[in-house]
Scaffold this motif. Sequence first.
Motif, PDB file in Angstrom:
ATOM      1  N   UNK A 186       0.826  -1.206   0.000  1.00  0.00           N
ATOM      2  CA  UNK A 186       0.000   0.000   0.000  1.00  0.00           C
ATOM      3  C   UNK A 186       0.858   1.252   0.000  1.00  0.00           C
ATOM      4  N   UNK A 187       1.900   1.263   0.831  1.00  0.00           N
ATOM      5  CA  UNK A 187       2.779   2.431   0.870  1.00  0.00           C
ATOM      6  C   UNK A 187       3.539   2.599  -0.449  1.00  0.00           C
ATOM      7  N   UNK A 188       3.913   1.507  -1.096  1.00  0.00           N
ATOM      8  CA  UNK A 188       4.572   1.597  -2.390  1.00  0.00           C
ATOM      9  C   UNK A 188       3.634   2.206  -3.434  1.00  0.00           C
ATOM     10  N   UNK A 189       2.385   1.728  -3.469  1.00  0.00           N
ATOM     11  CA  UNK A 189       1.418   2.263  -4.431  1.00  0.00           C
ATOM     12  C   UNK A 189       1.168   3.754  -4.187  1.00  0.00           C
ATOM     13  N   UNK A 190       1.021   4.132  -2.914  1.00  0.00           N
ATOM     14  CA  UNK A 190       0.754   5.541  -2.590  1.00  0.00           C
ATOM     15  C   UNK A 190       1.944   6.413  -2.979  1.00  0.00           C
ATOM     16  N   UNK A 191       3.162   5.926  -2.745  1.00  0.00           N
ATOM     17  CA  UNK A 191       4.357   6.704  -3.097  1.00  0.00           C
ATOM     18  C   UNK A 191       4.422   6.955  -4.601  1.00  0.00           C
ATOM     19  N   UNK A 192       4.100   5.939  -5.402  1.00  0.00           N
ATOM     20  CA  UNK A 192       4.124   6.115  -6.864  1.00  0.00           C
ATOM     21  C   UNK A 192       3.045   7.111  -7.297  1.00  0.00           C
ATOM     22  N   UNK A 252      14.260  16.598  -3.327  1.00  0.00           N
ATOM     23  CA  UNK A 252      14.042  16.312  -1.909  1.00  0.00           C
ATOM     24  C   UNK A 252      12.752  15.520  -1.708  1.00  0.00           C
ATOM     25  N   UNK A 253      11.681  15.933  -2.389  1.00  0.00           N
ATOM     26  CA  UNK A 253      10.398  15.228  -2.245  1.00  0.00           C
ATOM     27  C   UNK A 253      10.521  13.791  -2.738  1.00  0.00           C
ATOM     28  N   UNK A 254      11.188  13.588  -3.867  1.00  0.00           N
ATOM     29  CA  UNK A 254      11.386  12.218  -4.363  1.00  0.00           C
ATOM     30  C   UNK A 254      12.211  11.396  -3.376  1.00  0.00           C
ATOM     31  N   UNK A 255      13.238  12.027  -2.797  1.00  0.00           N
ATOM     32  CA  UNK A 255      14.039  11.322  -1.795  1.00  0.00           C
ATOM     33  C   UNK A 255      13.230  10.937  -0.576  1.00  0.00           C
ATOM     34  N   UNK A 256      12.341  11.837  -0.136  1.00  0.00           N
ATOM     35  CA  UNK A 256      11.477  11.535   1.020  1.00  0.00           C
ATOM     36  C   UNK A 256      10.551  10.366   0.709  1.00  0.00           C
ATOM     37  N   UNK A 257       9.957  10.345  -0.477  1.00  0.00           N
ATOM     38  CA  UNK A 257       9.059   9.249  -0.853  1.00  0.00           C
ATOM     39  C   UNK A 257       9.807   7.921  -0.919  1.00  0.00           C
ATOM     40  N   UNK A 258      11.013   7.928  -1.500  1.00  0.00           N
ATOM     41  CA  UNK A 258      11.788   6.687  -1.607  1.00  0.00           C
ATOM     42  C   UNK A 258      12.192   6.190  -0.231  1.00  0.00           C
ATOM     43  N   UNK A 259      12.748   7.096   0.607  1.00  0.00           N
ATOM     44  CA  UNK A 259      13.210   6.682   1.933  1.00  0.00           C
ATOM     45  C   UNK A 259      12.048   6.235   2.816  1.00  0.00           C
ATOM     46  N   UNK A 260      10.953   7.014   2.803  1.00  0.00           N
ATOM     47  CA  UNK A 260       9.809   6.655   3.641  1.00  0.00           C
ATOM     48  C   UNK A 260       9.203   5.321   3.255  1.00  0.00           C
ATOM     49  N   UNK A 261       9.073   5.060   1.942  1.00  0.00           N
ATOM     50  CA  UNK A 261       8.498   3.792   1.475  1.00  0.00           C
ATOM     51  C   UNK A 261       9.430   2.630   1.768  1.00  0.00           C
ATOM     52  N   UNK A 262      10.734   2.837   1.556  1.00  0.00           N
ATOM     53  CA  UNK A 262      11.702   1.762   1.824  1.00  0.00           C
ATOM     54  C   UNK A 262      11.679   1.348   3.287  1.00  0.00           C
ATOM     55  N   UNK A 263      11.600   2.320   4.183  1.00  0.00           N
ATOM     56  CA  UNK A 263      11.571   2.002   5.619  1.00  0.00           C
ATOM     57  C   UNK A 263      10.275   1.278   5.980  1.00  0.00           C
TER      58      UNK A 263
END
Length: 748
Positions: free
Chosen positions: A20-26, A46-57
């Motif tokens: 779910x978090x992966x789908x929302x990030x995309x 920065x926003x792309x980095x936040x989405x990648x880091x937040x979803x990965x965690x």
Amino acid sequence: MERSNRLFDIVKREWYRKLTFLFIAVLLWQLFETLEGYWWEETFSIVHGVLIAGTAIEMLFSGKRTLRGVLQLAAILAVNLYYTGFQYVPKGEGPWNEWQLWTDWFAANAGQLDPFLWISLAVWALLLSAGHWTRTRLQVIILIAFCLVTLLIGDSFSPLILWDNVAWSVFVGLAWLVAEHFSRFQAKHPDSWNHLIDYPASLILPTLLILALVMSSGLFVPSIAPVIKDPYTVWMESRGVAVPSFVGDKGSAGSTPSSTGDSRSGYSRQDDLLGEGFLFDYSTVMQVSTSHRSYWRGETKAFYTGDGWMDGPSERRESSVIGLMNGESLPVIDGAGETVETIEIVQTVTMVREEPLPVLFGAGPIRRITSLGIGDDQLSIPGRMAWLPASWELRWPLERSDVPYPTTYSLVSNVPILDEAGLREAGAILNGEQKNDIYLQLPDSLPARVRELAQEITRDAASDYDKAKLIEQYLKTEYPYTNTPDTGKRSSSDFVDAFLFEIQEGYCDYFSSAMAVLGRSAGLPTRWVKGYAPGISAIEETFFGGQPDMFDIDPNGSGTYTVRNADAHSWVEVYFEGYGWIPFEPTSGFAFPYSYAQQAQDISIDEIAPGTDPEPLETASSPVNVKLYAAAAFTAAAIAVAVLAIMRRRQIAAAFVRWRYRTYTTNQRIVLETEKLLRYGRRNGLNYSEQDTVRETVSHWSKVRRSLSEDFHEALRMFEKARYSGLTVTQDEAEQYAAKIKSIRERL
């Protein structure tokens, strides 16, 4: 083994939450593309980095929410420190308990992260809230629908092309609904699910195959016209605006280098990839009432990539002045020195275009803001509105949705008076090695022949100013203007190199980029500027039916100018020591309206108190009968003149027009005759809109009056030669053209 089994159990149990978090990030990634032109490049990174880091965690860690939150906050801080170029500022010397020292230390460090850190936290909060809210199928559908509608609105009502983003969102939405279906299946039938999960290939492969078939079917079905028009098309056509159709193009319009697409002229929001052709759009952007004619400056870019222009690292970190006040003097870095004479330009801008722009426009450099307003209501200057003293940009806070873009604003600018003798004595050099590196920057991939051409053009120059003038004149005379350059001739990977040696024609972005690069190759510090050309004055509006033209009836005079999308323009500024940044106009057919010494005596409108009239002079009293006789004689003379004027109105009007435009060139006469033909055709039933170009009008008229098609196109060819080629039409050609237009009018 026991630990791996436990991890596998966690994944089996929480797989849907993690996906779910992966789908929302995309989806959010695609959604934020609608903010292109509003966000800086660092903001997107920065926003792309936040989405990648937040979803990965979220996907890698399970258990308590607190642990994941701490890790995500640490990742957000690291991303901001990296992309903002953060440099730690130590605390000043003093006792540890002095509050002011700690306040200054915090402001110096935290200020470097503003506003990026707050945007990052907002994106993080949005990711988490959406991830915890979307539990049911209905909630998933609502979120997907919201993203799709936003993207479709952005694609329809802005210059952005978001088809790829829509496709990605549709794909993610389908995948999410499939995952949600399997999640409900797992909850209702755990035994069957456990049996199915033992054979993952039988589950994953059919799912991917179905999604691939659904998405690819849209690319391979036959191209047919739509049966029902979408609401946007219906709405626009009801207002008389044609909506271009891309049916059958599969979104590839304009993707090839030689395609001109259906893009129209206007203020560019993307400058990193220049070179596509465009159609002239004559819709009005703003009206400028000014004490002096000028170019209306918007933004500058100093970093040349080989494809276009972008803000360099130092420009992106430029310190801005906020908390502006009406009437406050704005600081200017690298402006004219104290000994340089300047002229004050007072301008009031009334916006007609509804879409907000990232800057306020004015003659450069702006020195004071005197008013902002929405209609008749005055606005206070927003706290986040910023003045960039080095770039000379007055930036409007587009990211603040609660701050409406002003419909009217008044500015005062101090423009240096052109002193060519002094400029020839001044050197083109900036104080500070870092500044020279910024404005002399060129990509390593720049072909050597560009530098060699710069040296060849400037080899006889006696001064830096002469170098700039030689480059400017070379471009104006050697290359013709066209809005549809033949980019099929291009083989070079460098934009300027391709223009100079292969395409050898273009519009303002070609000429201005070429002068900036050639100037740097010759050792001149340059920067690329974009904004608007002066526009058309009220006098020109009256006599030319509202069509834009390039007649300099009063090139340095006051008046009200109508500025259209077709007036969007770019030019170059070169720095001279003591004089600051001086504008140059290399584009064929354009001339910068410099201020000269004789204008210095003009009176600023600030010196005249509003609402006051000059007091009448006192005169000696006269006998009553003398006054009566004088009044009667004056009245009789006025009536006689009025009657004579009515009787001879046509001859007087013709004589006035001949006198008023007695200084026209042959090229200008051809443009004037074309304007007459357009107005005559409209009066005789041929449709003609001010938003249409002459080429579009001729194409439409040729279908309606087929017998005149050849004559129309012959007139079009001569008009475009006179208007855009930079070549001078002979007197005989002008006379023949006038006779041709007269013949067409008679046959109409």
